[in-house]
Design an enzyme around this catalytic site. Structure first.
Site, PDB file in Angstrom:
ATOM      1  N   GLY A 155       7.041 -23.484 -48.546  1.00  0.00           N
ATOM      2  CA  GLY A 155       7.289 -23.828 -47.150  1.00  0.00           C
ATOM      3  C   GLY A 155       7.910 -22.695 -46.359  1.00  0.00           C
ATOM      4  N   ARG A 156       8.444 -21.723 -47.089  1.00  0.00           N
ATOM      5  CA  ARG A 156       9.008 -20.556 -46.395  1.00  0.00           C
ATOM      6  C   ARG A 156       8.854 -19.307 -47.253  1.00  0.00           C
ATOM      7  NH1 ARG A 156      15.536 -20.722 -46.876  1.00  0.00           N
ATOM      8  NH2 ARG A 156      15.720 -21.812 -48.859  1.00  0.00           N
ATOM      9  N   LYS A 171      10.506 -14.604 -49.353  1.00  0.00           N
ATOM     10  CA  LYS A 171      11.148 -15.896 -49.084  1.00  0.00           C
ATOM     11  C   LYS A 171      11.807 -15.781 -47.714  1.00  0.00           C
ATOM     12  CE  LYS A 171      14.446 -19.052 -51.337  1.00  0.00           C
ATOM     13  NZ  LYS A 171      15.092 -19.302 -52.635  1.00  0.00           N
ATOM     14  N   GLY A 190      10.772 -22.522 -41.967  1.00  0.00           N
ATOM     15  CA  GLY A 190      10.157 -21.408 -42.690  1.00  0.00           C
ATOM     16  C   GLY A 190      11.052 -20.195 -42.838  1.00  0.00           C
ATOM     17  N   ARG A 245      11.130 -11.053 -53.579  1.00  0.00           N
ATOM     18  CA  ARG A 245      11.461 -11.488 -54.930  1.00  0.00           C
ATOM     19  C   ARG A 245      10.414 -11.007 -55.927  1.00  0.00           C
ATOM     20  NH1 ARG A 245      13.088 -17.661 -55.482  1.00  0.00           N
ATOM     21  NH2 ARG A 245      10.907 -18.168 -55.200  1.00  0.00           N
ATOM     22  N   ASP A 272      10.297 -28.302 -59.537  1.00  0.00           N
ATOM     23  CA  ASP A 272       9.698 -27.181 -58.802  1.00  0.00           C
ATOM     24  C   ASP A 272      10.546 -25.917 -58.936  1.00  0.00           C
ATOM     25  OD1 ASP A 272      11.311 -29.076 -57.193  1.00  0.00           O
ATOM     26  OD2 ASP A 272      11.227 -27.513 -55.669  1.00  0.00           O
ATOM     27  N   ASN A 273      11.719 -26.047 -59.526  1.00  0.00           N
ATOM     28  CA  ASN A 273      12.572 -24.878 -59.743  1.00  0.00           C
ATOM     29  C   ASN A 273      12.671 -24.529 -61.221  1.00  0.00           C
ATOM     30  OD1 ASN A 273      13.076 -24.567 -57.016  1.00  0.00           O
ATOM     31  ND2 ASN A 273      14.938 -25.810 -57.059  1.00  0.00           N
TER      32      ASN A 273
HETATM   33  P1  AMP Z   1      14.245 -25.285 -52.646  1.00  0.00           P
HETATM   34  O1  AMP Z   1      15.259 -26.374 -52.568  1.00  0.00           O
HETATM   35  O2  AMP Z   1      14.671 -24.001 -52.004  1.00  0.00           O
HETATM   36  O3  AMP Z   1      13.739 -25.074 -54.035  1.00  0.00           O
HETATM   37  O4  AMP Z   1      13.012 -25.775 -51.765  1.00  0.00           O
HETATM   38  C1  AMP Z   1      12.377 -27.002 -51.939  1.00  0.00           C
HETATM   39  C2  AMP Z   1      11.202 -27.128 -51.002  1.00  0.00           C
HETATM   40  O5  AMP Z   1      11.629 -27.093 -49.651  1.00  0.00           O
HETATM   41  C3  AMP Z   1      10.160 -26.023 -51.143  1.00  0.00           C
HETATM   42  O6  AMP Z   1       8.912 -26.587 -50.926  1.00  0.00           O
HETATM   43  C4  AMP Z   1      10.527 -25.085 -50.025  1.00  0.00           C
HETATM   44  O7  AMP Z   1       9.446 -24.299 -49.604  1.00  0.00           O
HETATM   45  C5  AMP Z   1      10.980 -26.035 -48.950  1.00  0.00           C
HETATM   46  N1  AMP Z   1      11.908 -25.420 -47.984  1.00  0.00           N
HETATM   47  C6  AMP Z   1      13.214 -25.106 -48.183  1.00  0.00           C
HETATM   48  N2  AMP Z   1      13.747 -24.566 -47.074  1.00  0.00           N
HETATM   49  C7  AMP Z   1      12.754 -24.520 -46.143  1.00  0.00           C
HETATM   50  C8  AMP Z   1      12.663 -24.075 -44.773  1.00  0.00           C
HETATM   51  N3  AMP Z   1      13.716 -23.551 -44.141  1.00  0.00           N
HETATM   52  N4  AMP Z   1      11.473 -24.204 -44.160  1.00  0.00           N
HETATM   53  C9  AMP Z   1      10.413 -24.734 -44.768  1.00  0.00           C
HETATM   54  N5  AMP Z   1      10.423 -25.170 -46.036  1.00  0.00           N
HETATM   55  C10 AMP Z   1      11.579 -25.077 -46.720  1.00  0.00           C
HETATM   56 MG    MG Z   2      12.548 -23.964 -55.004  1.00  0.00          MG
END
Ligand code: AMP
Ligand code: MG
Length: 510
Positions: free
Chosen positions: A92-93, A113, A126, A177, A253-254
């Site tokens: 998403g970003r 990222k 994003g 990254r 997903d992590n």
């Molecule tokens: P994370 O918690 O960083 O592992 O992200 C979980 C999900 O949320 C992933 O699909 C990311 O791409 C999305 N995500 C996190 N922050 C953002 C953001 N600021 N804009 C768009 N998508 C986000």
């Molecule tokens: Mg993640």
């Protein structure tokens, strides 16, 4: 401008895996500025760090000058977040720029990222803020220096564009990254959730070729993949536990198939030892507490196993039996890795049935006395060299570890005697040189410096609020030398005042 001619992309993920990602472009940054460049990592990738300083590097790492040969894509993935399934998450970003072969011939993903919205952004902007991206640098470099598999930051560039967060407007940044791959448990889940068995198979075979080439073409290769991933995770989580690392958001997903730590969001290192330690503001239930991590890893692996079931054979029962075998073996693999690490931390070379209890009882003492985990292990090295006082001084009652220390010394002495008899022609060594050798071994596995939460916060605040990078740079230098006894690093070895740790919370996803 030809910003990085040395990066030779070979983008197998974009090329071979149709339907796994969406071609996309990074957003333009109005005022790019390079905040961090990882010189050692740049050299590993065959880049000339000098050529990346200045405007060319800033334009590249802010996403304004997509390097030749890159084919940026947003990757699709799903994921269980805090136990609940989201069938569509994805980058998403983030964007995968492509893969390069490093100077040792290893294939490595290069990804952004914070590079803007994508088709997977849902409600998000994003973007990423400077502080959390520098945090990813600090923790990733610390993990790398500690010998723990991890994705690493190659660069952080400020975009010149503010991002809106709970705390208000913050300076925006893009992180670059480097990863062995970005294949996650959630990537498998994305296709499994859609009943797309063909793509689950493609992904499994791609992952095998990339991470377990020795298994390609073997019978039961998909069960082999599950086993290999589980073994890597067993080792990884044991390493986390032996430095007191709390990931904080172990969603599927992590979790990578490569066995690298990924996504440094609300993570933290434990200070006063507490198996229930949680720092993340979004983990109110304590799902990802320190001592839960091996259980969660197994849970995540079970989710991976479910996606692979159709590949494990025509008979459902036989497939389930194969998957179950791996999931049931995981706790044993993890325990063995953990114990091997703990034995080294105790300065012991040979396995003994009493080791597990010896380590557990030490930790119980630390927990009962509210003792700093990292300092205690480090000072046990001083005790090995003959001086108990620094370790005892960590306890509210200096006599508290006395009985345990006597047990440990007996065990050390037994091992030393066995070693002396075992070595051909060697007489009984004195305790002195053996103690010094043990201390040296222990000091090579028990870090003195970790990224202390209060230090990290101070460094990020200075960078984000005032644009002052020196605290970040000094801390980075310190965490890159975790075993170094240099007097100048002393401030970075000290725990936070208890009051600070008690209220410490980390915030995710910013
Ligand atoms: P994370 O918690 O960083 O592992 O992200 C979980 C999900 O949320 C992933 O699909 C990311 O791409 C999305 N995500 C996190 N922050 C953002 C953001 N600021 N804009 C768009 N998508 C986000
Ligand atoms: Mg993640």
């Amino acid at each position: 401008m030809d910003p990085i001619p040395a990066l030779r992309f070979d983008n197998t993920y974009a090329r071979e895996l149709e339907g796994f990602s969406v071609p996309w472009k990074p957003a333009l940054a109005p005022e790019p500025a390079l905040l961090f460049l990882n010189r050692p990592l740049a050299l590993e990738l065959g880049l000339d760090p000098a050529a990346l300083d200045g405007a060319a590097g800033a334009a590249l790492f802010a996403g304004n000058a997509v390097p030749e040969g890159a084919e940026p894509v947003a990757q699709a993935y799903a994921g269980h977040q805090f136990g609940g399934f989201s069938p569509q998450l994805g980058d998403g970003r983030a964007l995968l720029l492509g893969e390069v072969l490093d100077v040792q011939g290893r294939r490595r993903d290069i990804a952004f990222k914070g590079s803007g919205r994508t088709p997977f952004s849902r409600g998000g902007d994003g973007r990423a803020a400077v502080g959390p991206m520098l945090r990813e640098v600090l923790i990733g470099e610390a993990m790398h220096a500690l010998g723990i598999p991890t994705t690493r930051a190659l660069a952080v560039a400020a975009t010149g564009e503010p991002v809106l967060r709970e705390a208000g407007m913050l300076p925006g940044a893009v992180l670059t990254r480097v990863a062995a791959s970005h294949i996650r448990v959630g990537t498998f889940q994305f296709f499994a959730a859609r009943g797309d068995e063909a793509r689950v198979r493609m992904l499994a075979d791609y992952t095998l070729a990339r991470h377990d080439p020795g298994l390609v073409g073997t019978p039961d290769r998909h069960a082999g993949l599950l086993r290999a991933v589980a073994r890597r995770q067993a080792r990884l989580i044991a390493q986390w536990m032996n430095v007191g690392f709390i990931h904080g958001v172990m969603n599927t997903d992590n979790m990578t198939l490569s066995g690298e730590t990924i996504d440094y969001g609300p993570c933290a290192f434990v200070e006063a030892y507490d198996p229930g330690a949680v720092f993340s503001s979004i983990d109110s239930g304590g799902r990802y507490a320190l001592s839960n991590q091996p259980l969660i890893a197994r849970w995540n692996l079970a989710r991976l196993a479910e996606t692979l079931l159709p590949l494990l054979g025509d008979a459902a029962e036989a497939a389930i039996a194969q998957a179950t075998e791996v999931i049931d073996a995981f706790p044993g693999w993890y325990a063995a890795e953990l114990l091997a690490g703990r034995r080294a931390k105790l300065g012991l070379l040979r396995p003994d049935p009493t080791d597990e209890a010896l380590a557990a009882d030490f930790l119980a003492l630390l927990h009962a006395g509210n003792v700093d985990f990292t300092s205690a292990w480090r000072r046990l090295g001083e005790a090995a060299a003959g001086d108990d006082a620094p370790l005892r001084a960590l306890f509210p009652e200096p006599q508290a570890p006395g009985v345990w220390l006597a047990r440990w010394r007996t065990r050390c002495a037994e091992e030393d005697e066995a070693g002396a008899t075992g070595a051909a022609g060697a007489g009984a060594a004195t305790a002195g040189p053996q103690g010094a050798a043990r201390a040296a071994r222990m000091n090579a596995v028990n870090p003195r410096v970790i990224p202390r939460n209060h230090r990290v916060e101070d460094a990020l605040e200075a960078a984000s609020d005032d644009g002052r990078l020196e605290p970040f740079e000094r801390l980075l230098d310190a965490v890159r030398r975790p075993y170094d006894d240099a007097p100048g690093l002393a401030p970075y070895a000290e725990p936070a005042p208890a009051a600070v740790t008690a209220g410490y919370r980390t915030y995710c996803g910013t």
